[in-house]
Design an enzyme around this catalytic site. Structure first.
Site, PDB file in Angstrom:
ATOM      1  N   LYS A 212       0.849  -1.202   0.000  1.00 45.54           N
ATOM      2  CA  LYS A 212       0.000   0.000   0.000  1.00 45.54           C
ATOM      3  C   LYS A 212       0.881   1.247   0.000  1.00 45.54           C
ATOM      4  O   LYS A 212       1.897   1.292   0.702  1.00 45.54           O
ATOM      5  CB  LYS A 212      -0.915  -0.017   1.229  1.00 45.54           C
ATOM      6  CG  LYS A 212      -1.980   1.071   1.244  1.00 45.54           C
ATOM      7  CD  LYS A 212      -2.877   0.950   2.489  1.00 45.54           C
ATOM      8  CE  LYS A 212      -3.955   2.030   2.522  1.00 45.54           C
ATOM      9  NZ  LYS A 212      -4.779   1.963   3.743  1.00 45.54           N
TER      10      LYS A 212
ATOM     11  N   SER B 226      -9.740   2.484   2.866  1.00 42.22           N
ATOM     12  CA  SER B 226      -8.894   3.156   1.932  1.00 42.22           C
ATOM     13  C   SER B 226      -7.998   2.214   1.130  1.00 42.22           C
ATOM     14  O   SER B 226      -7.521   2.585   0.056  1.00 42.22           O
ATOM     15  CB  SER B 226      -7.997   4.155   2.672  1.00 42.22           C
ATOM     16  OG  SER B 226      -7.119   3.478   3.562  1.00 42.22           O
TER      17      SER B 226
ATOM     18  N   SER C  50      -9.739   0.068   7.073  1.00 39.66           N
ATOM     19  CA  SER C  50      -9.206   0.117   5.707  1.00 39.66           C
ATOM     20  C   SER C  50      -8.523  -1.146   5.208  1.00 39.66           C
ATOM     21  O   SER C  50      -8.163  -1.232   4.032  1.00 39.66           O
ATOM     22  CB  SER C  50      -8.230   1.278   5.570  1.00 39.66           C
ATOM     23  OG  SER C  50      -8.943   2.472   5.517  1.00 39.66           O
TER      24      SER C  50
HETATM   25  N1  GLN Z   1     -12.918   4.574   6.113  1.00 38.12           N
HETATM   26  C1  GLN Z   1     -12.336   5.024   7.341  1.00 38.12           C
HETATM   27  C2  GLN Z   1     -11.978   6.472   7.239  1.00 38.12           C
HETATM   28  O1  GLN Z   1     -12.281   7.049   6.249  1.00 38.12           O
HETATM   29  C3  GLN Z   1     -11.155   4.168   7.672  1.00 38.12           C
HETATM   30  C4  GLN Z   1      -9.880   4.658   7.150  1.00 38.12           C
HETATM   31  C5  GLN Z   1      -8.723   3.765   7.478  1.00 38.12           C
HETATM   32  O2  GLN Z   1      -8.855   2.727   8.117  1.00 38.12           O
HETATM   33  N2  GLN Z   1      -7.560   4.196   7.079  1.00 38.12           N
HETATM   34  O3  GLN Z   1     -11.428   7.051   8.118  1.00 38.12           O
END
Ligand code: GLN
Length: 515
Positions: free
Chosen positions: A80, A155, A179
């Protein structure tokens, strides 16, 4: 050679070890497949073809000379883009870091290299890991390999899509509020958020430091465990890293394959994560899975975690607060791009403002404003302080639940993959995607997502989430591997092992119809 892309990391590892295949062959097969499909999927922001082939050739030469190598030596992996890599750009999905090549590797990346995995490239993500769909990436979204009109989650949608489209057998993700687990759920993959402090955050571009954890993404629980063993463990460069001696996650996963592994396991169903708002097909697969678990000898218990109701609200104060502070480092001087104001004097403040205006996308700006407000002198106690108190209450709910149950389960996401654009203009709708995953981050406990079939109404993957007490990551792997095997033996497939790339829905069209 295309068959090589369908193999699990564990199977590749066996073939590499007995030299039935070379790492160059395995790596080439994946790179060729990336060339073939990534124009559609867009899982990668950067593909390091030459470096990957060179690394693979070096590993093959060392193996040929009889050097003992680790279990995943020669296996390709996607990384990532939130992780610093000294030989590849690391943008965290943001324009502000376009072209930035860090001077060092994140600890997890250094550990991949030390264990002789083969980095294929960097995967797409929502900007600074803010989002649930990859639509907030500054470089365009990733598409879900199950249906290119749909989001791959976020994400870490790039890592999950790379694995489910067979572009890589393994990937690294990061999970601040879901994410890793939510993208895994909507792409039919496996993803693990380790116990907070179990995996180093050094070199992971920070979103919210008290919530972020790096973890594995794969197509099987055993593969995730093997990768966890490579990246996990104490790191003196991360002040929040636990000093525990961890058990082998690989052995823990293998223990799940033994007969009777589910007998007597107390499985807590969190009442608050099993109610309204879930897509009917998600709920149906979850209820069927619970029935199968009971049939395999597990004890199903309902547990209540009353404060989980406030988790999303608390998270969206704590996360923006920490993010606004972390992102202050993007000041046009130390990292990434610099943009001069169109007119007027070139003071450092005005250059910084012009750079941040041009470099950050709308979601990042929204959260910086929210976080700055929540931390401001007059409101600190009312917002940030209250959110931290809720966090403690959520931790206590977990403690009470784990006094009754060995593991807690819920659907990993409330719905299957949605269509592009569906939630983009409605931040609240986007935020609610993580309703089931956020509590684990707030409490620091580990969570594992694994596939539990397809939703009957749309034929798209559904994910199960399993949570365990802090430091009990090994328990997740044992239970997860056992559940995976149970679902496979009942429904007749592993989620992705037979998937025709980019048309994976066909794989479930067996004689009994779509499972
Ligand atoms: N979707 C969540 C957010 O927007 C989780 C993001 C993440 O785990 N990096 O914060």
């Amino acid at each position: 050679m295309t068959d090589l892309i369908r193999l699990s990391a564990n199977d590749l590892s066996g073939l590499l070890a007995d030299r039935s295949i070379s790492s160059v062959e395995a790596t080439t097969a994946h790179l060729d497949h990336i060339d073939a499909v990534d124009g559609d999927v867009h899982a990668f922001l950067h593909v390091a073809r030459d470096a990957a082939l060179q690394t693979a050739a070096d590993i093959d030469a060392r193996r040929a000379s009889g050097e003992p190598l680790g279990p995943l030596a020669g296996v390709p992996i996607a990384i990532k883009d939130v992780l610093a890599t000294k030989d590849m750009p690391s943008t965290s999905g943001s324009k502000i870091l376009e072209g930035w090549i860090p001077p060092y590797d994140a600890t997890v990346v250094a550990r991949l290299r030390a264990a002789d995995l083969v980095p294929l490239g960097k995967t797409n993500m929502d900007e600074f890991a803010m989002g649930s769909s990859t639509e907030h990436s500054a470089y365009g979204p990733t598409r879900n390999p199950w249906d290119l009109e749909r989001i791959p989650g976020g994400s870490g949608g790039g890592s999950a899509a790379a694995v489910s489209a067979f572009e890589a057998p393994l990937a690294l993700g990061s999970d601040t509020g879901g994410s890793i687990r939510q993208p895994a759920a909507v792409t039919g993959s496996v993803g693990v958020k380790p116990t907070y402090g179990g995996v180093s955050r050094y070199g992971a571009i920070a979103l919210a430091s008290s919530l972020d954890q790096v973890g594995p993404v794969s197509r099987s629980v055993l593969d995730a465990a093997m990768l966890h063993d490579v990246i996990g463990g104490h790191d003196p460069l991360d002040s929040t890293s636990l000093t525990d001696a961890w058990p082998s996650m690989t052995q823990a996963a293998r223990a799940g394959f033994e007969d009777g592994a589910l007998k007597g396991v107390r499985v807590g169903v969190v009442k608050e994560l099993n109610g309204s708002g879930f897509q009917p097909g998600v709920k149906q697969r979850f209820d069927e899975t619970l029935a199968l678990l009971e049939g395999a000898g597990a004890e199903i218990i309902e547990v209540s975690a009353p404060n989980f109701e406030y988790a999303v609200a608390a998270y969206y104060l704590i996360l923006p607060a920490e993010a606004s502070s972390n992102l202050a480092r993007f000041d046009s001087v130390r990292f990434g791009i610099r943009v001069n104001p169109e007119d007027g004097p070139l003071t450092s403040e005005r250059v910084m403002a012009a750079t941040r205006e041009a470099g950050f996308g709308p979601e990042v700006k929204r959260r910086i404003i929210l976080g700055t407000y929540a931390l401001s002198a007059g409101y600190y106690d009312a917002y940030y302080g209250s959110a931290q108190k809720v966090r403690t209450l959520i931790q206590r709910d977990f403690d009470a639940a784990f006094a009754q149950a060995d593991v807690l389960v819920s659907p990993a996401a409330p719905t299957t993959a949605f269509k592009f654009g569906e939630k983009l203009d409605d931040p609240m709708a986007m935020y609610l995607n993580d309703i089931t995953t956020i509590p684990a981050n707030l409490a620091g406990v580990p969570g594992l997502g694994l596939p539990m079939g397809l939703a009957p109404e749309d034929g798209l993957p559904v994910g199960l989430q399993v949570m365990a007490p802090a430091r009990a990551d090994a328990r997740l792997y044992t239970f997860g591997a056992a559940v995976e095997q149970l679902l496979e033996s009942t429904w007749g497939h592993t989620m992705l092992s037979q998937a025709p790339v980019l048309a994976p829905n066909e794989m479930f069209a067996s004689e009994e119809g779509v499972v």
